[in-house]
Design a protein around this motif. Structure first.
Motif, PDB file in Angstrom:
ATOM      1  N   GLY A   1       3.739   6.242  -0.704  1.00 14.40           N
ATOM      2  CA  GLY A   1       2.281   6.146  -0.683  1.00 14.40           C
ATOM      3  C   GLY A   1       1.696   5.767  -2.030  1.00 14.40           C
ATOM      4  N   LYS A   2       2.584   5.604  -3.016  1.00 14.42           N
ATOM      5  CA  LYS A   2       2.096   5.292  -4.376  1.00 14.42           C
ATOM      6  C   LYS A   2       2.146   3.786  -4.599  1.00 14.42           C
ATOM      7  CE  LYS A   2       3.251   9.778  -6.301  1.00 14.42           C
ATOM      8  NZ  LYS A   2       4.337  10.428  -5.487  1.00 14.42           N
TER       9      LYS A   2
ATOM     10  N   CYS B   1       0.810  -1.218   0.000  1.00 16.44           N
ATOM     11  CA  CYS B   1       0.000   0.000   0.000  1.00 16.44           C
ATOM     12  C   CYS B   1       0.842   1.266   0.000  1.00 16.44           C
ATOM     13  CB  CYS B   1      -0.935  -0.003   1.199  1.00 16.44           C
ATOM     14  SG  CYS B   1      -2.199  -1.265   1.056  1.00 16.44           S
ATOM     15  N   HIS B   2       1.901   1.287   0.809  1.00 16.88           N
ATOM     16  CA  HIS B   2       2.698   2.510   0.929  1.00 16.88           C
ATOM     17  C   HIS B   2       3.684   2.658  -0.218  1.00 16.88           C
ATOM     18  CE1 HIS B   2       1.147   3.841   4.807  1.00 16.88           C
ATOM     19  NE2 HIS B   2       1.067   2.561   5.109  1.00 16.88           N
ATOM     20  N   GLY B   3       3.786   1.573  -1.067  1.00 15.86           N
ATOM     21  CA  GLY B   3       4.642   1.670  -2.243  1.00 15.86           C
ATOM     22  C   GLY B   3       6.073   1.244  -1.979  1.00 15.86           C
ATOM     23  N   GLU B   4       6.735   0.799  -3.034  1.00 16.36           N
ATOM     24  CA  GLU B   4       8.119   0.298  -2.963  1.00 16.36           C
ATOM     25  C   GLU B   4       9.070   1.386  -2.434  1.00 16.36           C
ATOM     26  OE1 GLU B   4       9.261  -0.737  -6.884  1.00 16.36           O
ATOM     27  OE2 GLU B   4      11.348  -1.196  -6.309  1.00 16.36           O
ATOM     28  N   HIS B   5       8.755   2.641  -2.773  1.00 21.46           N
ATOM     29  CA  HIS B   5       9.628   3.736  -2.344  1.00 21.46           C
ATOM     30  C   HIS B   5       9.068   4.437  -1.113  1.00 21.46           C
ATOM     31  CE1 HIS B   5      11.696   2.925  -6.063  1.00 21.46           C
ATOM     32  NE2 HIS B   5      10.569   3.109  -6.735  1.00 21.46           N
ATOM     33  N   GLY B   6       8.026   3.851  -0.470  1.00 20.09           N
ATOM     34  CA  GLY B   6       7.462   4.445   0.732  1.00 20.09           C
ATOM     35  C   GLY B   6       6.772   5.774   0.474  1.00 20.09           C
TER      36      GLY B   6
ATOM     37  N   PHE C   1       5.744   8.263   3.317  1.00 22.72           N
ATOM     38  CA  PHE C   1       6.764   8.338   4.359  1.00 22.72           C
ATOM     39  C   PHE C   1       7.944   9.207   3.949  1.00 22.72           C
ATOM     40  CE2 PHE C   1       4.352   5.402   6.529  1.00 22.72           C
ATOM     41  CZ  PHE C   1       4.352   4.125   6.011  1.00 22.72           C
ATOM     42  N   THR C   2       7.980   9.607   2.655  1.00 20.74           N
ATOM     43  CA  THR C   2       9.179  10.323   2.170  1.00 20.74           C
ATOM     44  C   THR C   2       9.133  11.818   2.454  1.00 20.74           C
ATOM     45  OG1 THR C   2       8.302  10.777  -0.044  1.00 20.74           O
ATOM     46  CG2 THR C   2       9.384   8.637   0.286  1.00 20.74           C
TER      47      THR C   2
END
Ligand code: HEM
Length: 78
Positions: free
Chosen positions: A10-11, A3-8, A24-25
């Motif tokens: 949120g995508k 959910c938060h995405g591979e790069h954190g 989180f970025t």
């Protein structure tokens, strides 16, 4: 992260949920950016949102997740 995405950022997969999974970025922590506050959110989830509680994970695993998500902080700011 699903959910938060591979790069954190949120995508991740959850594009249709509201509120969207946190990014989180950036430097913003809606529920508090102190390690204990992030641990509490991971342990108990965010009622009323798609964020589940991860209390089934051990305390050590949840602390590892705290440092994992915290490591994204500020990475999105160029
Ligand atoms: C182990 C996996 C996960 C971790 C470590 C994690 C971590 C977090 C943290 C720390 C927050 C609070 C961020 C803040 O204070 O700004 C949060 C919020 C949230 N997470 Fe997760 N999360 C996980 C899995 C998921 C999953 C699977 C979803 C599915 C949709 C999800 C959706 C959300 C949502 C909707 C919020 C609330 C955003 C808001 O209120 O604006 N998370 N998550």
């Amino acid at each position: 992260m699903l959910c938060h995405g591979e790069h954190g950022d949120g995508k991740g997969m959850a594009k249709q949920v509201s509120p969207l999974p946190s990014d989180f970025t950036d430097l913003e922590w809606k529920y508090g950016g102190r390690l204990e506050e992030i641990f509490r959110i991971i342990s108990s989830g965010v009622p009323g949102t798609m964020m589940p509680p991860w209390g089934l994970l051990s305390e050590t695993e949840r602390w590892a997740l705290v440092y994992y998500v915290k490591a994204f902080s500020g990475k999105g700011i160029r």
